[in-house]
Design an enzyme around this catalytic site. Structure first.
Site, PDB file in Angstrom:
ATOM      1  N   CYS A  86      -9.366 -46.056 -11.720  1.00 48.07           N
ATOM      2  CA  CYS A  86      -8.001 -45.671 -11.367  1.00 48.07           C
ATOM      3  C   CYS A  86      -7.027 -46.793 -11.734  1.00 48.07           C
ATOM      4  O   CYS A  86      -6.792 -47.050 -12.910  1.00 48.07           O
ATOM      5  CB  CYS A  86      -7.934 -45.278  -9.888  1.00 48.07           C
ATOM      6  SG  CYS A  86      -6.465 -44.308  -9.480  1.00 48.07           S
ATOM      7  N   HIS A 181     -12.003 -41.404  -9.075  1.00 46.92           N
ATOM      8  CA  HIS A 181     -12.751 -42.268  -8.155  1.00 46.92           C
ATOM      9  C   HIS A 181     -14.217 -41.832  -8.096  1.00 46.92           C
ATOM     10  O   HIS A 181     -14.560 -40.898  -7.371  1.00 46.92           O
ATOM     11  CB  HIS A 181     -12.129 -42.218  -6.755  1.00 46.92           C
ATOM     12  CG  HIS A 181     -10.832 -42.948  -6.657  1.00 46.92           C
ATOM     13  ND1 HIS A 181     -10.756 -44.298  -6.381  1.00 46.92           N
ATOM     14  CD2 HIS A 181      -9.554 -42.517  -6.818  1.00 46.92           C
ATOM     15  CE1 HIS A 181      -9.489 -44.672  -6.376  1.00 46.92           C
ATOM     16  NE2 HIS A 181      -8.731 -43.615  -6.638  1.00 46.92           N
ATOM     17  N   GLU A 183     -16.560 -43.305  -6.612  1.00 50.41           N
ATOM     18  CA  GLU A 183     -17.194 -43.745  -5.369  1.00 50.41           C
ATOM     19  C   GLU A 183     -17.101 -42.723  -4.242  1.00 50.41           C
ATOM     20  O   GLU A 183     -17.833 -42.825  -3.250  1.00 50.41           O
ATOM     21  CB  GLU A 183     -16.600 -45.087  -4.911  1.00 50.41           C
ATOM     22  CG  GLU A 183     -15.149 -45.050  -4.450  1.00 50.41           C
ATOM     23  CD  GLU A 183     -14.132 -45.223  -5.562  1.00 50.41           C
ATOM     24  OE1 GLU A 183     -13.027 -45.712  -5.271  1.00 50.41           O
ATOM     25  OE2 GLU A 183     -14.424 -44.853  -6.729  1.00 50.41           O
TER      26      GLU A 183
END
EC number: 6.3.5.2
Length: 525
Positions: A86, A181, A183
């Protein structure tokens, strides 16, 4: 000889994303050690850490604004793979000759990324196929700015309808940027992508496991402590419990645990702690019943912060007195975990917004002159729990709902009295018991009972009574930063209320808290 579980390591530079600690936990889950540092680290610090790869996190700022954070130039000169996430992708693009602009079309939430070129990071990873036969990934976006031109030596790997450069790559240098993202769980293949980066592209070995972490901690503690003795404040919470068992494995009876019963614990908790750690695990424990002392100190105090500070001060006094009886002790053990270290570092550099007032042994007098042993200081909470399981602690104890350090001191509103604590203990035990019976305990993130210092009229038999009110509280949350009140079944709430009013003499009314966070906090005080 034990393996060096720190030999392969990932450095994560933090640009301020709410997901940065989650990113670090994901790397640890892959089985590789990583550390989280502020974005403005020096070249010397990076060289000294000697990472196998570097990840640039997301962040709330705009790379188009003057003075916004930048990655140290050495990141791109170190000769190791780099993954920008990002904001991390945007600063990578800008610093290496690309362009970033503010977008009129922001992307927040789910998006479908179409992979249009081959690349090591994503080959063979997909959620679906497009009409053109390209891999499609379901991802989570959270950005306003976007890359509008990539550096000349990069290629475009994927895009969305509104984001032409959702993934960029320089395969020769092993530099990768993703606008989403990986994660978060909403990016369905995110962990697969991180695994590809960490294990295959960075070439790390998965050495970071509960068993190897325990082995490493035992060796390091034995080297640090030698033949000395250690004292630990054992609360029965996850961190101090795992610390106690790790130390016991390393040095045996040279560990003395001090368990201070402050009268603010849950029903039968003191007995459970002594049975578990004294009888079952054979630890050397000093049990101090200081209920009267704590309640006396809290008498007349209604302000929540004043109560916290009083509880912390009295604990330090009691612990100090017990430590003074053990002059042979040379070390103090604490259950400091990695988020505490991150918070302290942020505080020292002025980058933290709010630092909570802790009421642990960190306030012990300097004249004690004890060395500090912190075997958990590299670990996240989920890692501590996994190590606890490996050491033989019960699942139910390790995965209990959070309980505040000051205990019932902040769940009795206003002044704390023994009568109030005793009533609250019994009411709360009924609520938790019924949650377990109904298989609801693990479906809510936190549940507890609060004592309200107000009386309410009730009817029992042919008579009226004027007794106390308690509130039940149950919430659902992912990160405890925001929370929704749990929509527990009416018949369940009715059963809990009926049991409390009938079984706890002194309580005449039970209410249910339906406040979300924000605006309310999860705890009442």
């Amino acid at each position: 000889m034990t393996q060096n579980i720190h030999q392969d390591r990932i450095l994560i530079l933090d640009f301020g994303s709410q997901y940065t600690q989650l990113l670090a936990r994901r790397v640890r889950e892959i089985g590789v050690y990583c550390e989280l540092w502020a974005w403005d680290v020096s070249e010397a610090q990076i060289r000294d850490f000697n990472p196998s790869g570097i990840i640039l996190s997301g962040g709330p700022e705009s790379t188009t604004e003057a003075g916004s954070p930048r990655a140290p130039e050495y990141v791109f000169q170190a000769g190791v793979p780099v993954l920008g996430v990002c904001y991390g992708m945007q600063t990578m693009a800008m610093q290496l000759g690309g362009r970033v602009e503010s977008s009129t079309e922001r992307e927040f939430g789910y998006a479908k990324v179409e992979v249009t070129a081959p690349g090591r990071l994503f080959d063979g990873i997909q959620d679906a196929l497009s009409a053109d036969g390209n891999a499609v990934l379901d991802v989570w976006m959270s950005h306003g700015d976007k890359v509008t031109a990539i550096p000349s030596d990069f290629t475009t790997v994927a895009s969305t309808e509104t984001c032409p450069y959702a993934i960029m790559a320089n395969e020769a240098k092993r530099f990768y940027g993703v606008q989403f993202h990986p994660e978060v769980t909403h990016t369905h293949q995110g962990q697969h992508m991180l695994q590809r980066f960490v294990l295959e592209i960075c070439g790390c070995a998965a050495l970071w496991t509960p068993a190897t972490i325990i082995e490493d901690a035992v060796v390091r503690m034995r080297e640090q402590i030698g033949d000395d003795e250690v004292i630990l404040g054992l609360s029965g919470g996850v961190d101090s419990s795992v610390t106690a068992l790790l130390l016991h494995r390393a040095i045996g009876k040279r560990l003395t645990c001090v368990f201070v019963d402050n009268g603010l614990l849950r029903l039968n908790e003191a007995e459970q702690v002594m049975d578990m750690f004294g009888d079952r695990f054979g630890l050397n424990i000093i049990h101090v019943n200081a209920e009267a002392r704590f309640l006396s100190a809290l008498s007349g105090i209604a302000d929540p912060e004043a109560k916290r500070k009083t509880i912390g001060r009295v604990f330090v006094e009691v612990f100090d007195e017990e430590a003074a009886k053990l002059p042979q002790v040379k070390w103090l053990a604490q259950g400091t975990i990695y988020p505490d270290v991150i918070e302290s570092a942020a505080s020292a550099t002025g980058k933290a917004h709010v630092i909570k007032s802790h009421h642990n042994v960190g306030g012990l007098p300097e004249e004690m002159k004890l060395g500090l042993v912190e075997p958990l200081k590299e670990l996240f909470k989920d890692e501590v729990r996994k190590i606890g399981l490996e050491l033989g602690l019960p699942y139910d104890m390790l995965y209990r709902h959070p309980f505040p350090g000051p205990g019932l001191g902040v769940r009795v509103l206003g002044e704390v009295k023994k009568e109030y604590c005793d009533l609250l203990r019994r009411a709360d035990a009924i609520f938790i018991e019924e949650l377990h019976k109904a298989d609801l305990y693990n479906k809510v993130s936190q549940a507890f009972t609060v004592f309200l210092p107000v009386r309410s009229v009730g009817v029992m038999g042919d008579g009226r009574k004027y007794d106390w009110v308690v509130s039940l509280r149950a919430v659902e949350t992912i990160d405890f930063m925001t929370a929704h009140w749990a929509h527990l079944p009416y018949d369940f709430l009715g059963r809990v209320s009926n049991r409390i009013i009938n079984e706890v003499n002194g309580i005449s009314r039970v209410v249910y808290d339906i406040s979300g966070k924000p605006p309310a906090t999860i705890e009442w005080e």
